[in-house]
Design a protein around this motif. Structure first.
Motif, PDB file in Angstrom:
ATOM      1  N   ALA A 182       0.834  -1.211   0.000  1.00 30.58           N
ATOM      2  CA  ALA A 182       0.000   0.000   0.000  1.00 30.58           C
ATOM      3  C   ALA A 182       0.866   1.257   0.000  1.00 30.58           C
ATOM      4  CB  ALA A 182      -0.933  -0.007   1.206  1.00 30.58           C
TER       5      ALA A 182
ATOM      6  N   GLU B 276      -7.203  -1.722   3.820  1.00 30.25           N
ATOM      7  CA  GLU B 276      -8.432  -2.300   4.374  1.00 30.25           C
ATOM      8  C   GLU B 276      -8.291  -3.808   4.541  1.00 30.25           C
ATOM      9  OE1 GLU B 276     -11.556  -1.005   1.779  1.00 30.25           O
ATOM     10  OE2 GLU B 276     -11.516   1.033   2.570  1.00 30.25           O
ATOM     11  N   LYS B 277      -7.696  -4.486   3.556  1.00 28.46           N
ATOM     12  CA  LYS B 277      -7.466  -5.935   3.660  1.00 28.46           C
ATOM     13  C   LYS B 277      -6.535  -6.246   4.826  1.00 28.46           C
ATOM     14  CE  LYS B 277      -7.914  -7.207  -1.205  1.00 28.46           C
ATOM     15  NZ  LYS B 277      -7.188  -7.728  -2.384  1.00 28.46           N
TER      16      LYS B 277
ATOM     17  N   LYS C 183      -6.533   4.687  -4.489  1.00 35.16           N
ATOM     18  CA  LYS C 183      -7.641   3.741  -4.274  1.00 35.16           C
ATOM     19  C   LYS C 183      -7.093   2.327  -4.044  1.00 35.16           C
ATOM     20  CE  LYS C 183     -11.282   6.310  -4.566  1.00 35.16           C
ATOM     21  NZ  LYS C 183     -12.168   6.520  -3.450  1.00 35.16           N
ATOM     22  N   ALA C 184      -6.094   1.939  -4.829  1.00 34.90           N
ATOM     23  CA  ALA C 184      -5.479   0.618  -4.655  1.00 34.90           C
ATOM     24  C   ALA C 184      -4.811   0.526  -3.291  1.00 34.90           C
ATOM     25  CB  ALA C 184      -4.466   0.359  -5.764  1.00 34.90           C
TER      26      ALA C 184
ATOM     27  N   GLU D 299      -5.635   2.182  -0.605  1.00 39.56           N
ATOM     28  CA  GLU D 299      -6.710   2.120   0.386  1.00 39.56           C
ATOM     29  C   GLU D 299      -7.272   0.691   0.491  1.00 39.56           C
ATOM     30  OE1 GLU D 299     -11.093   4.083   0.910  1.00 39.56           O
ATOM     31  OE2 GLU D 299      -9.514   5.336   0.059  1.00 39.56           O
ATOM     32  N   ARG D 300      -7.481   0.035  -0.643  1.00 34.23           N
ATOM     33  CA  ARG D 300      -7.996  -1.346  -0.626  1.00 34.23           C
ATOM     34  C   ARG D 300      -7.020  -2.292   0.070  1.00 34.23           C
ATOM     35  NH1 ARG D 300      -9.713   0.133  -5.809  1.00 34.23           N
ATOM     36  NH2 ARG D 300      -7.887  -0.819  -6.775  1.00 34.23           N
TER      37      ARG D 300
END
Length: 92
Positions: A67, A84-85, A77-78, A80-81
């Protein structure tokens, strides 16, 4: 452009006797250094991370490190994903 890549375990001293440590093997730092030396730098590091995540999708720290690279490249956005994972895998 200059890069500083660290690898391996670290110690953060709380006081002269106690410390917090991690058991990092340094493999990711080595992969990042190889990517930087090969010329592609962050884009190549991003590909290395994608490959490593495919092999170890449950490694929260790997997701966080990926990240950071995505964020540096502007893929917010990538990034952030991935964060979150990582938080779902290891909420602490």
């Amino acid at each position: 452009m200059h890069l500083l890549i660290t690898a391996g375990g670290t110690r953060e001293y709380i006081d002269p006797v106690r410390f917090i440590s991690n058991a990092s093997s340094g493999r990711m730092g080595l992969a990042l250094a190889r990517a930087a030396l090969s010329g592609g730098r962050l884009e190549q590091a991003r590909r290395h991370f994608a490959s490593a995540i495919a092999r170890q999708p449950g490694d929260a720290m790997l997701l966080v490190e990926a990240a950071v690279v995505d964020g540096q490249l502007g893929y917010l956005k990538a990034a952030e994903r991935l964060l979150e994972k990582a938080l779902k895998l290891d909420p602490d």
